[in-house]
Motif scaffolding. Sequence first.
Motif, PDB file in Angstrom:
ATOM      1  N   PHE A 242      50.466  89.805 116.370  1.00  0.00           N
ATOM      2  CA  PHE A 242      49.548  88.949 115.615  1.00  0.00           C
ATOM      3  C   PHE A 242      49.512  87.551 116.217  1.00  0.00           C
ATOM      4  CE2 PHE A 242      49.152  85.752 112.163  1.00  0.00           C
ATOM      5  CZ  PHE A 242      47.845  86.012 111.784  1.00  0.00           C
TER       6      PHE A 242
ATOM      7  N   HIS B 113      39.200  92.400 115.108  1.00  0.00           N
ATOM      8  CA  HIS B 113      40.074  91.234 114.954  1.00  0.00           C
ATOM      9  C   HIS B 113      40.023  90.265 116.134  1.00  0.00           C
ATOM     10  CE1 HIS B 113      42.079  92.540 111.238  1.00  0.00           C
ATOM     11  NE2 HIS B 113      41.917  93.753 111.710  1.00  0.00           N
TER      12      HIS B 113
ATOM     13  N   ARG C 146      46.962  88.560 108.526  1.00  0.00           N
ATOM     14  CA  ARG C 146      47.356  89.599 109.487  1.00  0.00           C
ATOM     15  C   ARG C 146      47.064  90.997 108.947  1.00  0.00           C
ATOM     16  NH1 ARG C 146      52.183  92.584 109.968  1.00  0.00           N
ATOM     17  NH2 ARG C 146      53.001  91.411 108.173  1.00  0.00           N
TER      18      ARG C 146
END
Length: 412
Positions: free
Chosen positions: A57, A13, A48
């Motif tokens: 996040f 991520h 998310r």
Amino acid sequence: MSLGRMAVGFRNHILRRALPHGIISWRYLLPRPSQKVRIHRTLWLRGRHPDLQIPFFLIVEFLLWMRWVLFSCWRSSIRAVAHRGRAVAEQEGIGRVTQLGHLLRLGLCHCIPPGEAYAFRLYHREARRNFWDYVFIHEVKAFHRWRGARSGETPASLAMLQDKFRLAEFLGARGVPMATALGTAPRGGVFDPTPYLQTRSRIFCKPNRGSAGRDAFVIKRRGVDIDIFAAKNGVMTKRSSLDCLKRAMARDDFLIQPFLENNPDFAGLCPTEDVVTLRVITEIHPARGMECYCATLEIPNLSNGALKGHIMLPIEVSSGRIASFPGRLPPEIQLNHDAVFDRIGNQTVPFWDSIMESAFRAHRCFPDIYAVAWDYVVTPAGPVMLEGNTGWGATTPQTMYRGLLRDETGTG
């Protein structure tokens, strides 16, 4: 969350991402943003990971945004103009410096990838006003989840569509022409292709729950021996081995199918034996009910035996007539498209009415799914459906048929 999962999440991520998880715009802070702005804000938040709490996040997104605006956006925009700028300048009269300015404005202000700014022709001042109509590549997964939740999709329907063997049996029993399933090979089991090759020269093997054409193989009979080829998106790409096939079969159940042949109308479009595929995306529109969002012909584009993507041609939904790609493409791709389209001429897809009828019939079996991309091969005997996909890519359809959010009320 364990340290191991945190490390994997950090790598996937943050380290491996060039962009935040959606469009980031100052308009999200307006007291009464338009409907399309609210949708993009929802898509951003739906990007998310479920294990990542909102405060973390937002920290991640801030870090990704900072890297994008300080470095990645500039590099990506300059590279995009170096690749596409000259052709656009010659064809449309927009200078490369002007193009770069438009890309940077879209990228820095809204985190829009330069590649898609070119695909949707947002370097035009008039078109740039409509960028809220589009779903961009870093929003696609969230878009499918959002639309699916809005239509009430169920895990049972998703599981059925992902299981190719069950789907073929289910839809075949309801009158949808499906590609024949010769059998299955259970994950990790012993697989012997010989019985399947006794009455045919080639078979096609693919993961039962795979996606994006990964881990597929073509097995050809050559006398008493066999040749194995890796396949990507249904196209033979390189010679492989039985060991590679066994490793792939250790990861998933495999579906065994005959190697399909093109209808004579399409036989000359591909220089090899690979099939031309047809994708029909049907959707259940909130206002208009079930309709066809788009249809495309996907022709393997091979160079020196290597797959260089597909030549995509739009199909007129009402008639089945094959059209040329709208807009302009990079010069080397445009030449291939023009050459193929010249060979097609003013041609319609064979069995078009039957294809549309079967696609709608299949979708009616899944009334909770908002949109499905149905893949077909048109054989000499007629069309056969290969599979249905709920996680389809959105760039090419939007390039041909306008943005996925075009009908949402409100303007940006």
